[in-house]
Design an enzyme around this catalytic site. Structure first.
Site, PDB file in Angstrom:
ATOM      1  CB  SER A   1      10.520  30.919 -17.067  1.00 27.99           C
ATOM      2  OG  SER A   1       9.590  30.061 -17.652  1.00 27.99           O
TER       3      SER A   1
ATOM      4  CB  ILE B   1       4.149  21.332 -14.023  1.00 26.24           C
ATOM      5  CG1 ILE B   1       4.566  21.556 -15.480  1.00 26.24           C
ATOM      6  CG2 ILE B   1       5.110  20.360 -13.357  1.00 26.24           C
ATOM      7  CD1 ILE B   1       5.991  21.964 -15.680  1.00 26.24           C
TER       8      ILE B   1
ATOM      9  CB  THR C   1      -3.730  27.596 -22.374  1.00 23.64           C
ATOM     10  OG1 THR C   1      -4.167  28.589 -21.452  1.00 23.64           O
ATOM     11  CG2 THR C   1      -4.439  27.822 -23.701  1.00 23.64           C
TER      12      THR C   1
ATOM     13  CG  ASP D   1       8.017  29.443  -9.341  1.00 23.31           C
ATOM     14  OD1 ASP D   1       8.892  29.643 -10.202  1.00 23.31           O
ATOM     15  OD2 ASP D   1       6.800  29.645  -9.544  1.00 23.31           O
TER      16      ASP D   1
ATOM     17  CE  LYS E   1       3.155  30.051 -10.028  1.00 25.87           C
ATOM     18  NZ  LYS E   1       3.760  30.041 -11.359  1.00 25.87           N
TER      19      LYS E   1
END
Lengths: 494, 494
Positions: A270, A203, A209, A262, A294
Site C-alpha cells: 500500500s 479511517i 493529514t 492489517d 503499530k
C-alpha cells in the site's frame, strides 16, 4: 437476457448496486450474491461483472435497477437495453483460495485479483478472504512486488520529470504526530525539489493529514490540477483518494479497517504503491514503534528491511527511520488541534510542541541529506535555519493559498471539558490507541473542530488539580460520552 | 440522532438495507460499511445493529431508508421516529480474529458470533473471515458442540414427542443421488415412526430434495403446518429454510458457497443442528466418497468418527455409512429428471435406475435395523417388500397430496440435445462436479424442467453413435452453452 436500465437516481457510496426483479432473477437462474455480467449493445460495448441483489417491487420484470456508480462506469441511460448473463466465479477467487492454502501466487494471479477488486468482480466477502489469506500466510517479497505492480497498473499516475521528487510517509498509529505539513513546508522552502504529498483520510485514527489540511484548504483535486499547483509551489498536501491512483488499495484498506486486520504484506504494498504512483524518487519512511504503536521494535526492524529491499527493486532511494512511537506527539489530537500545533511550530510561537518540532526537523534533515542538499549530519541544521527564518511558514501559506485555502478557517469546538489530575506525580504512560479512540468519540475526524489537547507528556510532572487533558466537542452527548470513556479507560497514567 | 423511517417499499432478498443521506452520515460520523444501531422509541423499544450504506438522493437528511426486511424485524412504520447511533465493532469480531490466530473459542464466544450472524451485526465480509478461520484452523470437537448449540439456540424447533423420530442426510456432492423421497416413502409406509424430512435447496449442485419435490408440491410451510402434515402422513419432504430453524447456518452456508469453501467443522455443525432442530432421535448419515465426490476415503472415515462422537454427545442414535460417490447415481440430474427416476423406482417401472433403487433400499434397511424394526441383516429385505408391494408409492402420493401437490405437474424442458458416443468402449469415468455444473448451465435448479439424462454408468459398454447423455433446457442459448461445455470439459470419459 435483454433488460432495460432503470436508474436508481442515487449514488451508493458503499458498493455498486444492481437489482433484479425476483422473477427475472429466477428466469436467469441467479440468486442474491450471485454474479451477473451487464453488457451494453453499442458498437464498442462495455461490460462489467457485478454482484446482484434481487427484490420484490422497485424493478419490473424487464428491468435492471442500477445505482449511479454503475451508471457512470458503463455510461448508461435510463431505458437503455443491456444484455444480462449469469457470470461464473472469477478465476481470481481460485487464486485467493490458493493463497489461503499457503501457496505462492504468480504475477498473473495477483494481477487478476487486483483487477477484479477494481472491477468489482469480487464481493467484499471475497476480498475479506484475500485479506485473511495474506494475514495468515503472508506473502514473500516477490509476491509483494507483484502486488505493488498490480496496484499501480490499475490506477492513474502522476508523471513528474523533476530530478528530486521526494516523499515521506509514516506507517501511522501514533496520535497527533502531524509532522507532514511542517516537513513539506521546510523542504519545499529549501528549493530545488518537488514534494507532491498525497495523504490519506483517517479511517481508524483521529485524523489523517488530508483531514487536517481540509480544515483550511481544498484537498480534492484532479491530476491536472495538482500539476498546476506543483508548478506554482513545488509542493502540495492533497487527499490521495481523489486521484484514483491506487483504487485497489483504497478498497482493500476500507475492508481491512472494518475487519481490524492489517497484514504486513498489504501495508508494504500500500505505502510503496502510493509513493511510486506519484513518481517519488526519494522516499523517507517513518516507522514509529513502541507500546501502543503499530509495531514493536522487532516488527519495526523487519519492516525496515523489507521496505529497503522494495526500494532497491523499484530503483528509488528509500530510507527508513525508526522513531519513538510510545506516546502521542504534539499536544493536539484531531484536525483543528493538530493544525494549531503545526502553525505554532511554523510560526515559532510561545508554547509550541517541542516534540513535534524536533521530530519534524529530524525528518526534514534526513531528506536534505538523502538528496545531497546537506552533508551527512548537517541536515537538521539546514532544516532549523529554514524554519526559524520564517521561510517554511511562508511556503506553507503559499501551498494553502494554491489549494484555495485560508488560515482563518481554523475553529475549535464550542464545548470543552478539562480533565484535571487527581494526584501529583510523573506521567507514566499515554496510550495511543485509547487517545485515538477518545478523539473519535468527540467527533473526529469528520467533526474537524473536535479533539483533544494533551497538556503534558510522559515523564513530565503534573500537580494535583492541574489540567491533564482538554476534551473538545460540538455535541454535549459526545462530550459526556468522551468524559465517561476517559474515566473508564484511563488513557493517561500517572 | 433522531431520524424518520422511510420505507423503501421493496424487499431485499440479499441483505437488510439501511441507507442514510450522506450529510446525515457525516454528522453522526459514519461511513459506508460502518455500523449503526437503530432503536425504536416505544415503551418496549426494539433495537438492531446493522451495516449502513450512504447515498446522495433517495433519503432526506432527517430520514433513514430501510428495506422491507428491516421494517419487518423492527415492526417499523413510514415516518416513525427512531434513534440512530454509531455502533462499535461487535465483540464477536474479536473472537473471529482469535480463531484466525489459532486460538480455541469458548461457548460464550461462539454463541456471540452466531447471535451476531443472525442479528445481522456482522457484515458478510466478517462472516467470510469466520469461515476462513474455520477453514484454516478448524475447530475441536468441543467447539463444534458449542457451534451446534448456538445454531439451535438462535432458531426455531420442531418439538415432536414420538419415540421413533428418524432422519437421514447425505453430505452431498454426488449428482443425481435422489434417494431421500424413496427412503422416506419406504420408511413411512412401514409405520411406527415419524420422518420429518427437511431438505435444502441446491446452492452449487443441480438440485436439492426441496427443489425436486417443489416441482409437484409445496415445500414451504410453517412449523404448525408441518405438524398437521405429520399427523396425517407421518412424513414430510419440505424446505428447511422456510422454518427458520437454523437461520445462522443458512446465512453462513450462503456465504460459504459463494466463496467455494466448505470447512469441515461447519459441515458437521450444519448437519447436526438441522437434524436436532427437528427433534430427530435416530439419524442415518450417508457419506459418499470417491474421486469428484466431496470427500476421499480418508476424509470420509474422519467425518464418520466425528459425526458418531457428536451423536453420542447429543444423545441420539446416529449411524454413518460410507457409500460409493465416484459417479452420479440414477439417470436423471435436475429436478424433473430426478423426480422421474424416483417415481420409476417407486412404481417399479421398466428401465428404472437400478443403482438408485439399490442404494435407497440399503439406506431404508439401515434405518429399519437402527430402530429395531428389522433384525440385523434383514433391513433390506423389509425395505424391498414394502417397495415392491406398492405401499411406498402409495405413501409417496399421500405425502405429496398432504403438501398440496399433484404428480401430473412433472414436465420436461421443450428443447433437448443428444450427445452420442464417438467411439465404442467402456465408460471409464463420470465426473460429479462437471455433471453438476453442466446441469446448472441448462438452468437447474431454478428451471426445474431442465437437466441431464445419463444413459450409461461407469463400467458399462457403449457403442459408437449411441446416446451417452441427453441435455434438456428451456432456452436455446443455454442448450448451446451446455453442449459447448460438454465438448470442452468432457464430463464422461470412455
Amino acid at each position: 437476457m435483454e433488460l432495460r436500465i432503470k436508474l436508481l437516481k442515487w449514488w451508493s457510496t458503499g458498493f455498486p448496486v444492481a437489482i433484479l426483479n425476483e422473477k427475472t432473477a429466477e428466469e436467469i437462474g441467479v440468486r442474491p450474491s450471485d454474479r451477473i455480467s451487464i453488457r451494453t449493445f453499442s458498437t464498442r460495448p462495455t461490460e462489467i461483472t457485478t454482484i446482484i441483489d434481487t427484490a420484490k417491487g422497485v424493478v419490473r420484470k424487464n428491468e435492471i435497477a442500477v445505482s449511479h456508480e454503475l451508471k457512470q462506469r458503463l455510461g448508461l441511460k435510463s431505458g437503455q437495453k443491456v444484455n444480462i448473463n449469469l457470470a461464473e466465479s472469477p478465476k481470481s477467487l481460485e487464486s485467493i483460495k490458493k493463497k489461503l492454502n499457503k501457496k505462492t501466487l504468480s504475477e498473473k494471479e495477483i494481477l487478476e485479483i487486483i483487477d477484479d477488486v477494481v472491477n468489482n468482480s469480487l464481493a467484499e466477502s471475497e476480498i475479506a478472504l484475500f485479506i485473511s489469506a495474506m494475514h495468515k500466510n503472508g506473502m514473500n517479497l516477490e509476491e509483494i512486488t507483484f502486488l505493488i505492480k498490480a496496484i499501480l497498473k490499475t490506477g492513474n499516475k502522476l508523471k513528474l520529470k523533476d530530478k528530486f521528487v521526494i516523499d515521506k510517509h509514516s506507517i501511522g498509529g501514533v496520535a497527533g504526530n502531524r509532522t507532514t505539513p511542517i516537513v513539506v513546508s521546510i523542504c519545499a522552502a529549501a528549493g530545488g525539489l518537488v514534494f507532491p504529498k498525497t495523504s490519506s483520510r483517517a479511517i481508524t485514527s483521529a485524523a489523517g493529514t488530508a483531514d487536517v489540511i481540509e480544515m483550511i484548504a481544498n484537498v480534492e483535486f484532479s491530476i491536472k490540477q495538482i500539476k498546476k499547483i506543483l508548478k506554482k509551489t513545488k509542493a502540495c498536501m492533497v487527499w490521495g483518494g481523489a486521484l484514483g491512483m491506487v483504487p485497489a488499495d483504497s478498497k482493500i484498506i476500507r475492508i481491512e479497517k472494518s475487519l481490524g486486520i492489517d497484514p504486513q504484506s498489504q501495508l508494504l504494498a500500500s505505502i510503496m504503491a502510493k509513493k511510486l504512483a506519484v513518481g517519488s524518487k526519494y522516499i523517507l519512511i517513518d516507522i514509529p514503534y513502541g507500546k501502543s504503536a503499530k509495531a514493536n521494535k522487532q516488527q519495526a526492524i523487519q519492516l525496515k528491511h523489507k521496505f529497503e529491499k522494495l526500494g532497491k527493486f523499484f530503483k528509488v532511494k528509500l530510507k527508513c527511520i525508526l522513531t519513538d512511537g510510545s506516546q502521542p506527539i504534539g499536544n493536539g489530537v484531531g484536525p483543528a488541534l493538530e493544525l494549531t500545533d503545526v502553525i505554532k511550530v511554523l510560526k515559532n510561537e510561545q508554547g509550541l510542541p517541542k516534540d513535534l518540532e524536533k521530530k519534524s526537523l529530524f525528518l526534514a534533515g534526513e531528506i536534505f541529506e538523502m538528496i545531497g542538499k546537506s552533508k551527512k549530519g548537517k541536515g537538521i541544521q539546514l532544516a532549523k535555519e529554514i524554519l526559524s527564518s520564517g521561510k517554511a511558514f511562508e511556503k506553507f501559506k503559499k501551498i494553502i493559498e494554491a489549494q484555495g485555502g485560508d488560515l482563518n478557517r481554523i475553529k475549535l469546538a464550542k464545548l470543552s471539558h478539562v480533565v484535571v489530575s487527581k494526584k501529583s506525580g510523573k506521567i507514566k504512560e499515554i496510550d495511543n490507541k485509547k487517545i485515538n479512540f477518545l478523539a473519535r468519540i468527540t467527533g473526529c475526524p469528520l467533526d474537524k473542530s473536535a479533539g483533544l489537547f494533551i497538556h503534558s507528556h510522559v515523564n513530565e510532572k503534573v500537580k494535583k488539580g492541574k489540567p491533564l487533558l482538554t476534551i473538545y466537542s460540538e455535541s454535549e452527548q459526545r462530550l459526556n460520552q468522551a468524559v465517561k470513556f476517559y474515566q473508564d479507560k484511563k488513557p493517561i497514567k500517572i
